[in-house]
Design a protein around this motif. Structure first.
Motif, short mmCIF file in Angstrom:
data_model
loop_
_atom_site.label_atom_id
_atom_site.label_comp_id
_atom_site.label_asym_id
_atom_site.label_seq_id
_atom_site.Cartn_x
_atom_site.Cartn_y
_atom_site.Cartn_z
N GLY A 1 2.70 2.52 -11.09
CA GLY A 1 2.38 1.12 -10.88
C GLY A 1 3.26 0.51 -9.81
O GLY A 1 3.95 1.20 -9.06
N ASN A 2 3.25 -0.80 -9.75
CA ASN A 2 3.98 -1.54 -8.73
C ASN A 2 5.48 -1.51 -9.03
O ASN A 2 5.92 -1.96 -10.09
CB ASN A 2 3.47 -2.99 -8.70
N VAL A 3 6.25 -0.98 -8.08
CA VAL A 3 7.69 -0.83 -8.31
C VAL A 3 8.38 -2.17 -8.49
O VAL A 3 9.32 -2.30 -9.29
CB VAL A 3 8.34 -0.03 -7.16
N PHE A 4 7.93 -3.20 -7.79
CA PHE A 4 8.55 -4.52 -7.89
C PHE A 4 8.32 -5.12 -9.29
O PHE A 4 9.25 -5.66 -9.90
CB PHE A 4 7.98 -5.45 -6.81
N ALA B 1 16.64 3.96 -2.36
CA ALA B 1 16.02 5.28 -2.43
C ALA B 1 14.85 5.26 -3.39
O ALA B 1 14.88 5.92 -4.44
CB ALA B 1 17.05 6.32 -2.84
N PRO B 2 13.78 4.51 -3.08
CA PRO B 2 12.62 4.47 -3.97
C PRO B 2 11.85 5.79 -3.91
O PRO B 2 12.10 6.64 -3.04
CB PRO B 2 11.78 3.33 -3.40
N THR C 1 5.07 5.22 4.82
CA THR C 1 5.89 4.01 5.04
C THR C 1 5.10 2.74 4.78
O THR C 1 5.45 1.67 5.29
CB THR C 1 6.45 4.00 6.48
N SER C 2 4.05 2.85 4.00
CA SER C 2 3.19 1.69 3.77
C SER C 2 3.89 0.61 2.93
O SER C 2 3.62 -0.58 3.09
CB SER C 2 1.90 2.12 3.06
N ILE C 3 4.81 1.03 2.04
CA ILE C 3 5.53 0.05 1.21
C ILE C 3 6.93 -0.18 1.77
O ILE C 3 7.35 -1.32 1.98
CB ILE C 3 5.61 0.53 -0.25
#
Length: 492
Positions: A330-333, A57-58, A81-83
């Motif tokens: 920022g980048n979630v990863f 659930a990001p 839905t790009s990521i």
């Protein structure tokens, strides 16, 4: 071989014989190294399941078809839905008035972990360490794979409760089993390293999510590899300490003989030494214990109540403050990898800390640091320094978490050790369930969450003063030993 120990007042105690099991197997050899490898495997999947909600659930953005904006209510949302092409948010429209269901899923997971901690803790003191551990691993594998095929939100949430039960059970049983094989000299190091696979699993999780961005595929990617844990049927030994405590000495002797041979220790006198040890336990009226035994006598009752509060505090601060600073831009990863790396640093730092100082001092010191950092956050807002303070608070609470695992296992005797870990872990789940509500208090006043998070570590410092030090003490076996441990009269 005898060791000289001192009580909390620095006075010399009567010399006590070296722990019988350590004398037979050695403090740490090839057998314990192999056992560490086997047990550490389970921690990867504990981490995967506990932290999976980050990518299940990001943070999700959307626009409504009619308003062309992100508004509520929204009848026909169009998701970005790009990521992540598919998450539980987009699958079951967990936005607007249904957004709270995301938190509910994680809360129910923690409820399951709480249930698993206490149930498996009691079960492993009654039925042994091995059988409940294997049952927890099977339950975890079956339910985590099933979650990938959940047809709707409520079935998914129910399955998450079952996963939580398995996770709670596996954490309790594997740690106690490992500690009962490790000698006094290496207990601090191994108890800290026990948490490193969890941190590494946390770091690996974003890699899974990067390659498997559909939530069902992601769930399978963190579940199917857990089939390797089915090897526990063949590889996992029973705890000889538990076997002797419940009068199954022949089986305990067989395990000890195998461990001694692998570690190249003498095996000729094992039976006579264990029979003498068992006779001493019978003299002390040792046997199976339950969670009720932790509350029957005053010293054990005081110790378990203090320990439970300390566990609740460090879980409350760690999960709560992590969530408080976790919604970073920022980048979630990269953000998740960075967060996991900080925790790994805290885990590794705890090893020299426990060797240099006692458990009691480390718990008091880092609860104090955590409280000071959180109180400072009340006056510093919206700057890089505030993030630094919050991270120090998170690391401090995690170091306490690492130390109290060992502290708790040393503070209670074999017959109720798993019940003590289970009860303490249950209290930790209570803390983690309270924390999200504290984070939400920022909408009332920005200074309220830091203040609320700082209060419990301050109280925990005071509570810790009532506990005895356990550094360099052999593991206890009987309830009588546990009740007498730390009392001023115990030095006589």
């Amino acid at each position: 071989m005898e060791s000289q120990k001192r009580d909390d007042n620095g006075e010399e105690r009567t010399p006590v014989p070296q722990d019988a099991f350590e004398k037979i197997m050695g403090s740490f050899g090839r057998y314990q190294l192999w056992l560490c490898f086997v047990i550490f495997l389970s921690k990867f999947f504990v981490s995967f399941n506990q932290m999976a909600i980050i990518f299940l659930a990001p943070k999700t953005t959307y626009i409504c078809e009619d308003t062309k904006a992100e508004t509520c209510p929204c009848n026909k949302p169009i998701y970005d839905t790009s990521i992540f092409p598919n998450t539980i948010v987009t699958e079951w429209d967990l936005i607007c008035e249904r957004k709270w269901l995301i938190s509910l899923t994680q809360t129910f997971f923690q409820v399951g972990t709480l249930i698993g901690s206490i149930v498996f803790g009691m079960a492993s003191d009654k039925y042994g360490r091995k059988i409940p551990t294997i049952f927890a691993m099977v339950l975890q594998m079956v339910t985590s794979i099933s979650a990938a095929y959940a047809p709707n939100y409520w079935i998914f949430t129910i399955i998450r409760i079952l996963i939580g039960i398995a996770v709670g059970g596996s954490m309790v049983t594997t740690f106690v089993l490992l500690m009962e094989f490790i000698g006094n000299k290496y207990r601090e190091t191994v108890s800290a390293l026990y948490h490193t696979p969890y941190n590494i699993g946390h770091m690996i999780l974003p890699l899974n999510a990067y390659f498997f961005r559909n939530f069902r595929q992601f769930q399978l990617s963190i579940s199917i590899p857990s089939a390797i844990l089915m090897s526990y049927f063949c590889l996992l030994p029973e705890s000889p300490r538990w076997l002797v405590a419940v009068e199954r000495t022949d089986k305990a002797i067989g395990i000890l003989e195998r461990a001694a041979k692998i570690n190249k220790q003498q095996v000729s006198n094992i039976r006579s030494e264990i029979e003498a040890y068992h006779a001493q336990l019978l003299k002390n009226k040792s046997g199976k214990g339950t969670i009720k035994d932790l509350f029957r006598t005053p010293n054990l009752r005081k110790n378990i109540m203090c320990m439970g509060f300390i566990w609740m505090t460090c879980s409350y601060c760690f999960y709560g403050v992590s969530q408080y600073v976790g919604q970073l831009y920022g980048n979630v990863f990269i953000n998740v990898v960075s967060s996991a790396s900080v925790c790994l640093l805290g885990t590794l730092s705890s090893i020299p800390l426990m060797k240099i100082a006692g458990r009691k001092k480390v718990v008091i010191t880092f609860n104090s640091i955590c409280a000071i950092c959180l109180l400072s956050l009340m006056f510093i807002e919206g700057s890089v320094f505030s993030v630094v303070l919050a991270c120090i608070g998170v690391v401090s609470s995690f170091i306490v978490f690492v130390v109290v695992y060992l502290y708790c296992s040393e503070l209670f005797p074999t017959v109720v050790r798993n019940a003590a870990i289970g009860y303490s872990s249950m209290m930790a789940r209570v803390g983690s369930m309270i924390a999200p509500f504290v984070v939400e208090a920022k909408d009332t006043a920005p200074w309220l969450p830091p203040l609320a998070f700082a209060i419990l570590p301050i109280i925990a410092c005071i509570v810790t003063l009532f506990l005895p030090e356990t550094k360099d003490c052999d593991l206890m076996s009987s309830l009588e030993e546990g009740e007498n441990f730390g009392k001023k009269s115990s030095k006589k």
